[in-house]
Design a protein around this motif. Sequence first.
Motif, PDB file in Angstrom:
ATOM      1  N   ALA A  87      -4.236   3.693 -10.899  1.00 56.26           N
ATOM      2  CA  ALA A  87      -4.361   5.359 -10.124  1.00 56.26           C
ATOM      3  C   ALA A  87      -4.260   6.479 -11.358  1.00 56.26           C
ATOM      4  CB  ALA A  87      -3.716   5.284  -9.461  1.00 56.26           C
ATOM      5  N   ASP A  93      -7.503  -2.720  -9.720  1.00 54.21           N
ATOM      6  CA  ASP A  93      -7.603  -1.956  -9.753  1.00 54.21           C
ATOM      7  C   ASP A  93      -9.259  -1.330  -8.273  1.00 54.21           C
ATOM      8  OD1 ASP A  93      -7.641  -1.097 -11.842  1.00 54.21           O
ATOM      9  OD2 ASP A  93      -9.207  -2.174 -13.282  1.00 54.21           O
ATOM     10  N   VAL A 108       0.720   2.635  -3.112  1.00 55.97           N
ATOM     11  CA  VAL A 108      -0.377   2.432  -3.855  1.00 55.97           C
ATOM     12  C   VAL A 108      -0.373   4.460  -3.465  1.00 55.97           C
ATOM     13  CG1 VAL A 108      -3.005   2.685  -3.547  1.00 55.97           C
ATOM     14  CG2 VAL A 108      -1.682   0.212  -4.000  1.00 55.97           C
ATOM     15  N   TYR A 127       0.862  -1.154  -0.060  1.00 54.19           N
ATOM     16  CA  TYR A 127       0.463  -0.039  -0.192  1.00 54.19           C
ATOM     17  C   TYR A 127       1.091   1.230   0.377  1.00 54.19           C
ATOM     18  CZ  TYR A 127      -4.268  -2.574   0.331  1.00 54.19           C
ATOM     19  OH  TYR A 127      -4.920  -3.430   0.838  1.00 54.19           O
ATOM     20  N   ILE A 139      -0.360  -0.682 -10.230  1.00 60.40           N
ATOM     21  CA  ILE A 139      -0.355   0.379  -9.948  1.00 60.40           C
ATOM     22  C   ILE A 139      -1.063   1.580 -10.364  1.00 60.40           C
ATOM     23  CG2 ILE A 139      -0.191   0.725  -7.801  1.00 60.40           C
ATOM     24  CD1 ILE A 139       1.084  -1.587  -6.630  1.00 60.40           C
ATOM     25  N   VAL A 155      -6.944  -0.288  -5.307  1.00 60.16           N
ATOM     26  CA  VAL A 155      -6.631   1.059  -5.388  1.00 60.16           C
ATOM     27  C   VAL A 155      -7.611   1.991  -5.816  1.00 60.16           C
ATOM     28  CG1 VAL A 155      -5.324   2.461  -6.711  1.00 60.16           C
ATOM     29  CG2 VAL A 155      -4.393   0.495  -7.083  1.00 60.16           C
ATOM     30  N   SER A 156      -8.805   1.884  -5.915  1.00 56.69           N
ATOM     31  CA  SER A 156      -9.750   2.521  -5.692  1.00 56.69           C
ATOM     32  C   SER A 156      -9.986   2.707  -4.411  1.00 56.69           C
ATOM     33  CB  SER A 156     -11.402   2.148  -6.096  1.00 56.69           C
ATOM     34  OG  SER A 156     -10.772   1.637  -7.485  1.00 56.69           O
ATOM     35  N   LEU A 175      -0.954   7.730  -6.422  1.00 54.71           N
ATOM     36  CA  LEU A 175      -2.067   9.002  -5.445  1.00 54.71           C
ATOM     37  C   LEU A 175      -1.074  10.344  -5.342  1.00 54.71           C
ATOM     38  CD1 LEU A 175      -4.891   6.273  -3.795  1.00 54.71           C
ATOM     39  CD2 LEU A 175      -4.233   7.172  -6.491  1.00 54.71           C
ATOM     40  N   ARG A 178      -8.343   5.476  -2.086  1.00 55.45           N
ATOM     41  CA  ARG A 178      -8.177   6.148  -2.359  1.00 55.45           C
ATOM     42  C   ARG A 178      -9.807   7.202  -2.273  1.00 55.45           C
ATOM     43  NH1 ARG A 178      -7.470   8.732  -8.405  1.00 55.45           N
ATOM     44  NH2 ARG A 178      -7.394   6.338  -8.849  1.00 55.45           N
TER      45      ARG A 178
END
Length: 358
Positions: free
Chosen positions: A257, A324, A188, A185, A253, A327-328, A192, A331
């Motif tokens: 993103a 997906d 990620v 993470y 990733i 990552v969503s 982001l 976010r």
Amino acid sequence: MRKILAEERSAQVRCVVQEKFWERAQEIVSALPVRDRERVTLLEGDVASMDMGLSGKEHVALAQEVQVIHHCAAATYLGVARDVAQRVNVDGVREVLELAREAKKLERLVHWSSALVSGGRRGYVLEDELQAPEGFRNVVEEMRFKGEQLVRAAMQRGLRTTILRPAILVGDSVTGEIDRFEGPYLLVLLMLSSPVDLRVPLPGRGDVPLNLVPIDYVVDAGWAIANDARSVGRTFHLVDPTPQSARRVFELIAQAAGRPLPRGFLPTNLATALLRTPGLERFAHVPRAFLEQLATEVVYDDRGARELLDPKGIKCPGFESYVDVMVSYVRAQQSAKRQRRPDSFEIEGEDEASDPLQ
């Protein structure tokens, strides 16, 4: 807990919960259907304390009624202090083994270990091996190794035991849910938090496999193995049999993103500085350990696990199938956090992420 309640309709579940997590545990149980809620009993305690922090009466009652123990408590946060890792991952195992020895009705101890007990070892790691000839990359690996040693010794003395070794855990492959952001993470979060048009270089060369397993697969696979009579006295790797390379994980990733694909790479000793971007400073002592995982070429044998899981149709989903969602979820958590604290980049569950006992 939810898996056991769903699959074993008559099972009664006892959960030992630390005081500081008591309110959260009550929330989780309260969210269960009434028929399941009534089958769960919460006991305030601490796995690393004498008698697991329970009263004498509670400990005796537990020993008299328990049939299966799932030992999941562990310090996994890579920044944990050595004394805390020792207390939870070694002393905590001793307390669980003491309960197991006193439990006259015990049918099985399921010890949730980690594939990372192999430490910095490279090459092919068999399920029935417990060796770390290259040493340990962090104190978590070292103490989990020592904890598994204790379990194996008890198993050799006749304790009916199954040892499960998941690889690096990520969130639910369907919902993305995870309890804290660490390990993969960090990549990620890095994506982001970077400018949209910035091509972030890959930390390390990225040519080694990065074995990631979603928590829903680990729970389904672990439960199935633990309920198979053939698993007594054995150890099983819960891993992705065809893991993506670290570079491919990073690329997937980036795509999820909405960022450009990585260009080039940074040597491991320089990549730590890269992760010191706004909002990630608190993890400055963690990336070094994680980046060492990205640079260790290791393959985990899972033939024993596949022997029991393939006939049941239980397979690890590929990273590309849930990146997906992963990552969503991150976010969404970050967006919710910023709405509550606009000037902060802190992650959801920050306190838990830094808590070695979670």
